[in-house]
Design a protein around this motif. Structure first.
Motif, PDB file in Angstrom:
ATOM      1  N   MET A  37       0.906  -1.184  -0.117  1.00 25.70           N
ATOM      2  CA  MET A  37       0.077  -0.082  -0.128  1.00 25.70           C
ATOM      3  C   MET A  37       0.868   1.297  -0.126  1.00 25.70           C
ATOM      4  N   TYR A  38       1.788   1.353   0.760  1.00 29.11           N
ATOM      5  CA  TYR A  38       2.735   2.324   0.871  1.00 29.11           C
ATOM      6  C   TYR A  38       3.629   2.475  -0.558  1.00 29.11           C
ATOM      7  N   ARG A  39       4.068   1.437  -0.898  1.00 24.47           N
ATOM      8  CA  ARG A  39       4.854   1.518  -2.241  1.00 24.47           C
ATOM      9  C   ARG A  39       3.831   2.196  -3.272  1.00 24.47           C
ATOM     10  N   ALA A  40       2.386   1.599  -3.370  1.00 21.41           N
ATOM     11  CA  ALA A  40       1.642   2.028  -4.455  1.00 21.41           C
ATOM     12  C   ALA A  40       1.415   3.847  -4.363  1.00 21.41           C
ATOM     13  N   LEU A  41       1.228   4.167  -3.147  1.00 21.27           N
ATOM     14  CA  LEU A  41       1.093   5.496  -2.945  1.00 21.27           C
ATOM     15  C   LEU A  41       2.503   6.298  -3.501  1.00 21.27           C
ATOM     16  N   ARG A  42       3.468   5.705  -3.172  1.00 26.97           N
ATOM     17  CA  ARG A  42       4.989   6.157  -3.566  1.00 26.97           C
ATOM     18  C   ARG A  42       5.020   6.323  -5.047  1.00 26.97           C
ATOM     19  N   LEU A  43       4.614   5.200  -5.601  1.00 26.53           N
ATOM     20  CA  LEU A  43       4.580   5.095  -7.005  1.00 26.53           C
ATOM     21  C   LEU A  43       3.543   6.009  -7.760  1.00 26.53           C
ATOM     22  N   LEU A  44       2.438   6.381  -7.352  1.00 26.52           N
ATOM     23  CA  LEU A  44       1.465   7.193  -7.706  1.00 26.52           C
ATOM     24  C   LEU A  44       2.267   8.815  -8.022  1.00 26.52           C
ATOM     25  N   ALA A  45       2.877   8.845  -6.620  1.00 23.78           N
ATOM     26  CA  ALA A  45       3.406  10.238  -6.753  1.00 23.78           C
ATOM     27  C   ALA A  45       4.545  10.376  -7.621  1.00 23.78           C
ATOM     28  N   ASP A  46       5.392   9.129  -8.152  1.00 23.92           N
ATOM     29  CA  ASP A  46       6.320   9.074  -8.833  1.00 23.92           C
ATOM     30  C   ASP A  46       5.812   9.241 -10.461  1.00 23.92           C
ATOM     31  N   VAL A  47       4.450   9.311 -10.408  1.00 23.85           N
ATOM     32  CA  VAL A  47       4.054   9.662 -11.995  1.00 23.85           C
ATOM     33  C   VAL A  47       4.193  11.024 -12.125  1.00 23.85           C
ATOM     34  N   ALA A  48       4.022  11.958 -11.168  1.00 16.39           N
ATOM     35  CA  ALA A  48       4.007  13.394 -11.228  1.00 16.39           C
ATOM     36  C   ALA A  48       5.153  13.923 -11.325  1.00 16.39           C
ATOM     37  N   GLN A  49       6.382  13.021 -10.933  1.00 19.03           N
ATOM     38  CA  GLN A  49       7.651  13.193 -10.901  1.00 19.03           C
ATOM     39  C   GLN A  49       8.333  12.901 -12.341  1.00 19.03           C
ATOM     40  N   GLY A  50       7.441  11.913 -12.990  1.00 21.08           N
ATOM     41  CA  GLY A  50       8.155  11.353 -14.355  1.00 21.08           C
ATOM     42  C   GLY A  50       9.111  10.023 -13.996  1.00 21.08           C
ATOM     43  N   ARG A  51       8.831   9.503 -12.925  1.00 22.68           N
ATOM     44  CA  ARG A  51       9.846   8.501 -12.419  1.00 22.68           C
ATOM     45  C   ARG A  51       9.146   7.217 -12.291  1.00 22.68           C
ATOM     46  N   ALA A  52       7.743   7.035 -12.733  1.00 24.30           N
ATOM     47  CA  ALA A  52       7.249   5.802 -12.564  1.00 24.30           C
ATOM     48  C   ALA A  52       7.856   4.730 -13.218  1.00 24.30           C
ATOM     49  N   ILE A  53       8.065   4.891 -14.292  1.00 28.82           N
ATOM     50  CA  ILE A  53       8.631   3.634 -15.208  1.00 28.82           C
ATOM     51  C   ILE A  53       9.899   3.110 -14.540  1.00 28.82           C
ATOM     52  N   ALA A  54      10.862   3.948 -14.281  1.00 27.90           N
ATOM     53  CA  ALA A  54      12.102   3.798 -13.451  1.00 27.90           C
ATOM     54  C   ALA A  54      11.651   3.122 -12.115  1.00 27.90           C
ATOM     55  N   SER A  55      10.866   3.511 -11.410  1.00 26.52           N
ATOM     56  CA  SER A  55      10.666   3.173 -10.054  1.00 26.52           C
ATOM     57  C   SER A  55      10.061   1.716 -10.214  1.00 26.52           C
ATOM     58  N   LEU A  56       9.215   1.398 -11.167  1.00 25.44           N
ATOM     59  CA  LEU A  56       9.022   0.043 -11.459  1.00 25.44           C
ATOM     60  C   LEU A  56       9.839  -0.976 -11.942  1.00 25.44           C
ATOM     61  N   ALA A  57      10.812  -0.295 -12.671  1.00 25.82           N
ATOM     62  CA  ALA A  57      12.168  -1.123 -13.104  1.00 25.82           C
ATOM     63  C   ALA A  57      12.840  -1.442 -12.012  1.00 25.82           C
ATOM     64  N   GLY A  58      12.880  -0.432 -10.852  1.00 25.17           N
ATOM     65  CA  GLY A  58      13.810  -0.974  -9.814  1.00 25.17           C
ATOM     66  C   GLY A  58      13.157  -1.642  -8.926  1.00 25.17           C
ATOM     67  N   GLU A  59      11.909  -2.005  -8.971  1.00 25.80           N
ATOM     68  CA  GLU A  59      11.242  -3.280  -8.166  1.00 25.80           C
ATOM     69  C   GLU A  59      11.209  -4.451  -8.862  1.00 25.80           C
ATOM     70  N   GLY A  60      12.005  -4.495  -9.856  1.00 27.77           N
ATOM     71  CA  GLY A  60      11.979  -5.583 -10.839  1.00 27.77           C
ATOM     72  C   GLY A  60      11.371  -5.901 -12.048  1.00 27.77           C
ATOM     73  N   GLY A  61      10.450  -4.595 -12.456  1.00 26.87           N
ATOM     74  CA  GLY A  61       9.899  -4.608 -13.747  1.00 26.87           C
ATOM     75  C   GLY A  61       8.318  -4.847 -13.347  1.00 26.87           C
ATOM     76  N   LEU A  62       7.565  -4.408 -14.405  1.00 32.94           N
ATOM     77  CA  LEU A  62       5.962  -4.459 -14.182  1.00 32.94           C
ATOM     78  C   LEU A  62       5.666  -6.038 -13.985  1.00 32.94           C
ATOM     79  N   GLY A  63       6.129  -6.942 -14.534  1.00 29.94           N
ATOM     80  CA  GLY A  63       5.930  -8.297 -14.490  1.00 29.94           C
ATOM     81  C   GLY A  63       6.095  -8.835 -12.943  1.00 29.94           C
ATOM     82  N   SER A  64       6.931  -8.383 -12.283  1.00 27.01           N
ATOM     83  CA  SER A  64       7.152  -8.916 -11.019  1.00 27.01           C
ATOM     84  C   SER A  64       6.476  -8.124  -9.849  1.00 27.01           C
ATOM     85  N   THR A  65       5.652  -6.959 -10.256  1.00 26.56           N
ATOM     86  CA  THR A  65       4.829  -6.172  -9.306  1.00 26.56           C
ATOM     87  C   THR A  65       3.357  -6.339  -9.478  1.00 26.56           C
ATOM     88  N   LEU A  66       3.183  -7.053 -10.503  1.00 21.35           N
ATOM     89  CA  LEU A  66       1.742  -7.368 -11.058  1.00 21.35           C
ATOM     90  C   LEU A  66       1.169  -8.358  -9.769  1.00 21.35           C
TER      91      LEU A  66
END
Length: 383
Positions: A37-66
């Protein structure tokens, strides 16, 4: 103030819509989904910073976070009458995040790219976005949206006008279409999201930067790791509420007082305690004492954010410090919205006594669930 937080398809959060209050606590056992829940909210904030894609990559990519479970969970599955086995997915792969405030709402839908043979084929793409007026999206209240590469907004007369065409799938309309002339609401919402403040890595280890004197400048906002603690304390004393800081320290450590030392442009922290012949420097403080000083400085900021999120602030704290921390958090919530993610039942209970709304997460069939009397209405933008 944010009224609703919605997450779908992220880790154990298959589909959850959570109402928020001025002060909200998210708690639960280990593995219940609090960190997600915390990471999801932080990822939402990253969208406004233009960092969402990089943040997901840092978590292992979209496939590992789904969400890794079945698309739907039947009553028979929950009752154990049917064994959950691997199946072929029928719906589109989607990770969706959104929130609704008391004025505007925003949601984003991320998915996998169409296979094009690129070496970056695992990079997620933004499939859809929407900004609306009101508590949830419907066909009448959207003021800006994005489908594919097209971004459009409603004009003052209610007609849709294009803001951008051919927008890259890796770029959000929040960062590439927020124009003060054509989309002022989008720009304002983006800046508000960028101002959300997160504290989850306040360092108290032996080599923590807060333990050493550092060059200081006026610091209304404590850094995420607490490196500029001394300068932030001095800023509170000069332009903020110094008496409130003194009261918070005395509440936690009766008779103690925190000061700032100055020398050769270096700012340091010292703490005077009853019975000691000299003040203790930051390097001598216990982890719990230093953490409380960091939290007090963060919460008593002279520049309160619209939303402050604390992730497990109780770490390293002695049980006697939980009630003073709860009182400090409740005070901060008077100046801005505060969300606390905690596994401490004592902190959750103390905050509930201060009027906080509490959500206890739990797991069912690998899915994070929360018991609500009335789930807020929610709708996602269409691709």
């Amino acid at each position: 103030m944010i009224l609703t937080l919605a997450v779908s398809g992220y880790r154990s959060l298959r589909d959850i819509v959570l109402p928020l209050d001025r002060l909200t606590v998210v708690t639960g056992a280990n593995g219940s989904g609090k960190s997600s829940m915390y990471r999801a909210l932080r990822l939402l904030a990253d969208v406004a910073q233009g960092r969402a894609i990089a943040s997901l990559a840092g978590e292992g990519g979209l496939g590992s976070t789904l969400w890794a479970g079945p698309e739907t969970i039947s009553r028979a599955m929950r009752a154990g009458e049917v064994v959950v086995q691997g199946t072929v997915r029928k719906d589109r792969v989607a990770l969706r995040l959104g929130f609704a405030a008391d004025d505007y709402g925003y949601a984003v839908d991320l998915g996998l790219p169409v296979n094009g043979g690129s070496a970056f084929g695992n990079d997620p793409e933004i499939k859809a976005e929407a900004v609306w007026v009101g508590e949830y999206l419907n066909r009448h209240n959207a003021i800006a949206d994005r489908a594919g590469g097209l971004v459009r907004a409603r004009s003052a007369k209610g007609a849709w006008v294009p803001l951008a065409t051919g927008l890259s799938a890796q770029d959000s309309m929040m960062t590439h279409a927020a124009d003060p002339a054509t989309a002022p609401e989008l720009l304002g919402l983006r800046d508000r999201m960028r101002a959300w403040r997160f504290y989850d890595h306040l360092r108290t280890d032996r080599d923590a930067p807060a333990r050493s004197p550092r060059v200081g400048t006026r610091t209304p906002v404590l850094a995420g790791d607490g490196a500029d603690l001394a300068a932030a304390i001095q800023t509170i004393r000069e332009v903020g509420d110094g008496p409130a800081l003194d009261a918070a320290i005395d509440d936690a450590f009766p008779g103690a007082r925190v000061g700032v030392t100055l020398g050769d442009a270096l700012f340091g922290v010292e703490m005077r305690q009853p019975g000691l012949l000299r003040p203790l420097g930051a390097a001598e403080l216990s982890d719990g004492t230093l953490r409380f000083l960091l939290l007090a400085t963060a919460l008593l900021t002279p520049r309160p954010p619209e939303l402050m999120v604390l992730n497990e602030p109780e770490t390293s704290l002695h049980p006697d410090l939980i009630p003073p921390l709860a009182r400090l958090i409740a005070r901060a919530a008077q100046g801005g919205q505060v969300l606390v993610v905690s596994h401490s039942g004592a902190l959750a209970g103390a905050l509930a006594a201060e009027g906080a709304r509490t959500h206890a997460l739990r797991k069912e069939m690998g899915e994070t669930v929360v018991d609500l009397d009335d789930t807020p209405p929610w709708a996602w933008p269409k691709r």
